[in-house]
Design a protein around this motif. Structure first.
Motif, PDB file in Angstrom:
ATOM      1  N   ILE A 128      35.792  40.874  43.695  1.00 40.75           N
ATOM      2  CA  ILE A 128      34.620  41.335  43.202  1.00 40.75           C
ATOM      3  C   ILE A 128      34.526  40.526  41.885  1.00 40.75           C
ATOM      4  CG2 ILE A 128      33.682  43.211  41.695  1.00 40.75           C
ATOM      5  CD1 ILE A 128      34.867  45.005  44.152  1.00 40.75           C
ATOM      6  N   ALA A 129      35.912  40.347  41.133  1.00 38.52           N
ATOM      7  CA  ALA A 129      35.804  39.649  39.875  1.00 38.52           C
ATOM      8  C   ALA A 129      35.484  38.141  40.135  1.00 38.52           C
ATOM      9  CB  ALA A 129      36.998  39.626  39.390  1.00 38.52           C
ATOM     10  N   THR A 130      35.900  37.559  41.340  1.00 39.23           N
ATOM     11  CA  THR A 130      35.472  36.184  41.673  1.00 39.23           C
ATOM     12  C   THR A 130      34.107  36.045  41.774  1.00 39.23           C
ATOM     13  OG1 THR A 130      37.708  35.728  42.398  1.00 39.23           O
ATOM     14  CG2 THR A 130      35.949  34.161  43.040  1.00 39.23           C
ATOM     15  N   LEU A 131      33.654  36.817  42.492  1.00 38.95           N
ATOM     16  CA  LEU A 131      32.030  36.900  42.824  1.00 38.95           C
ATOM     17  C   LEU A 131      31.235  37.097  41.746  1.00 38.95           C
ATOM     18  CD1 LEU A 131      31.996  38.650  46.261  1.00 38.95           C
ATOM     19  CD2 LEU A 131      31.349  36.493  45.958  1.00 38.95           C
ATOM     20  N   ASN A 132      31.680  37.974  40.695  1.00 39.77           N
ATOM     21  CA  ASN A 132      30.896  38.411  39.380  1.00 39.77           C
ATOM     22  C   ASN A 132      30.898  37.294  38.697  1.00 39.77           C
ATOM     23  OD1 ASN A 132      30.318  40.970  40.009  1.00 39.77           O
ATOM     24  ND2 ASN A 132      32.057  41.800  39.019  1.00 39.77           N
TER      25      ASN A 132
ATOM     26  N   LEU B  97      30.697  34.106  39.709  1.00 38.20           N
ATOM     27  CA  LEU B  97      29.862  33.173  40.203  1.00 38.20           C
ATOM     28  C   LEU B  97      28.487  33.646  40.108  1.00 38.20           C
ATOM     29  CD1 LEU B  97      31.933  32.386  43.645  1.00 38.20           C
ATOM     30  CD2 LEU B  97      31.687  30.900  41.569  1.00 38.20           C
ATOM     31  N   GLY B  98      28.176  34.658  39.635  1.00 34.19           N
ATOM     32  CA  GLY B  98      26.857  35.131  39.262  1.00 34.19           C
ATOM     33  C   GLY B  98      26.315  36.346  40.376  1.00 34.19           C
ATOM     34  N   PHE B  99      27.237  36.972  41.218  1.00 37.81           N
ATOM     35  CA  PHE B  99      26.936  37.885  42.203  1.00 37.81           C
ATOM     36  C   PHE B  99      27.371  39.407  41.353  1.00 37.81           C
ATOM     37  CE2 PHE B  99      27.179  34.331  44.672  1.00 37.81           C
ATOM     38  CZ  PHE B  99      26.042  34.339  45.485  1.00 37.81           C
ATOM     39  N   GLN B 100      26.643  39.906  40.507  1.00 39.03           N
ATOM     40  CA  GLN B 100      26.969  41.075  39.576  1.00 39.03           C
ATOM     41  C   GLN B 100      26.775  42.182  40.610  1.00 39.03           C
ATOM     42  OE1 GLN B 100      28.190  40.666  36.711  1.00 39.03           O
ATOM     43  NE2 GLN B 100      27.486  38.443  37.092  1.00 39.03           N
ATOM     44  N   SER B 101      26.065  42.532  41.722  1.00 41.03           N
ATOM     45  CA  SER B 101      26.037  43.337  42.689  1.00 41.03           C
ATOM     46  C   SER B 101      26.986  43.397  43.614  1.00 41.03           C
ATOM     47  CB  SER B 101      24.709  43.191  43.500  1.00 41.03           C
ATOM     48  OG  SER B 101      24.725  42.127  44.242  1.00 41.03           O
ATOM     49  N   ALA B 102      28.269  42.426  43.414  1.00 42.26           N
ATOM     50  CA  ALA B 102      29.293  42.548  44.280  1.00 42.26           C
ATOM     51  C   ALA B 102      30.130  43.709  44.110  1.00 42.26           C
ATOM     52  CB  ALA B 102      30.442  41.238  44.126  1.00 42.26           C
ATOM     53  N   GLY B 103      30.496  44.399  45.301  1.00 45.92           N
ATOM     54  CA  GLY B 103      31.136  45.574  45.283  1.00 45.92           C
ATOM     55  C   GLY B 103      30.344  46.882  45.406  1.00 45.92           C
ATOM     56  N   GLU B 104      28.952  46.480  45.072  1.00 47.99           N
ATOM     57  CA  GLU B 104      28.094  47.857  45.036  1.00 47.99           C
ATOM     58  C   GLU B 104      27.162  48.045  46.149  1.00 47.99           C
ATOM     59  OE1 GLU B 104      26.087  47.296  41.204  1.00 47.99           O
ATOM     60  OE2 GLU B 104      27.842  47.064  40.053  1.00 47.99           O
ATOM     61  N   THR B 105      27.061  46.771  46.878  1.00 48.96           N
ATOM     62  CA  THR B 105      26.107  46.745  47.975  1.00 48.96           C
ATOM     63  C   THR B 105      26.745  46.001  49.143  1.00 48.96           C
ATOM     64  OG1 THR B 105      25.048  44.835  47.150  1.00 48.96           O
ATOM     65  CG2 THR B 105      23.979  46.679  46.575  1.00 48.96           C
ATOM     66  N   TYR B 106      26.194  46.150  50.292  1.00 51.04           N
ATOM     67  CA  TYR B 106      26.850  45.403  51.376  1.00 51.04           C
ATOM     68  C   TYR B 106      26.245  44.021  51.451  1.00 51.04           C
ATOM     69  CZ  TYR B 106      28.165  49.728  54.192  1.00 51.04           C
ATOM     70  OH  TYR B 106      28.659  50.759  54.619  1.00 51.04           O
ATOM     71  N   LEU B 107      25.317  43.693  50.866  1.00 57.15           N
ATOM     72  CA  LEU B 107      24.944  42.313  50.864  1.00 57.15           C
ATOM     73  C   LEU B 107      24.538  42.122  49.216  1.00 57.15           C
ATOM     74  CD1 LEU B 107      22.665  41.974  53.801  1.00 57.15           C
ATOM     75  CD2 LEU B 107      24.859  41.071  53.871  1.00 57.15           C
TER      76      LEU B 107
END
Length: 185
Positions: free
Chosen positions: A94-98, A100-110
């Protein structure tokens, strides 16, 4: 009935998939989603342009029902059988994706940043989705089936080409997520 709204663990879904595969093998059928693309193209008349599409598509009607069932099941599951719990993934991911700009990581399926409706107005997201779809379609045809067909059906039938394809899918996935994904985003 609260259990139906939770993600099901592997020890429930795995035996269900194995049971379906046993039934398909028992009645002489092979499961695969990408084979439906060939069937739909034949229904649309592609058999008049290319010999690849010249086959008895009516023998594959049962598999078209699987596609409709998968789409309907996905819709019902996401709209009526969920408590909006996202898939539990590692906090480091989740931290890595955040980052990279994916702030919704860990909150939604996609990730909404890539699959939300506003992504269709972003040229980079649109190009990635179109290019990804093209590569998936080409890869499924080139490999003689998609990931579900090879990993579930092909391995259940002990087919060596499916084992090779699954190993290739896994290596390709590792390459994508560790090399290309950080480069793209």
């Amino acid at each position: 009935m609260e259990w139906i709204y939770e993600p099901w663990p592997w020890y429930v879904s795995g035996p269900l998939i194995a049971g379906i595969m046993f039934l398909l093998i028992f009645v002489g059928r092979q499961f695969g989603m990408s084979s439906n693309l060939r069937t739909m193209c034949t229904i649309a008349g592609a058999d008049k342009k290319a010999d690849f599409f010249a086959f008895d598509w009516k023998a594959q009607r049962w598999n078209l029902v699987v596609v409709v069932g998968a789409a309907l099941g996905g819709f019902l599951g996401s709209h009526y059988l969920t408590n909006t719990t996202a898939v539990a993934i590692n906090p480091d991911t989740i931290a890595t994706l955040n980052n990279l700009g994916f702030q919704s990581a860990g909150e939604t399926y996609l990730p909404e940043e890539l699959f939300g409706m506003e992504a269709l107005t972003n040229i980079k997201s649109l190009v990635l989705l179109l290019l990804g779809g093209l590569l998936i379609g080409f890869g499924a045809r080139y490999a003689g089936g998609c990931t579900s067909g090879h990993a579930i059906s092909g391995l259940s039938n002990l087919q060596l080409p499916s084992l090779i394809a699954v190993i290739g899918f896994f290596i390709g996935g590792l390459f994508m997520i560790h090399i290309l994904f950080p480069f793209i985003f």
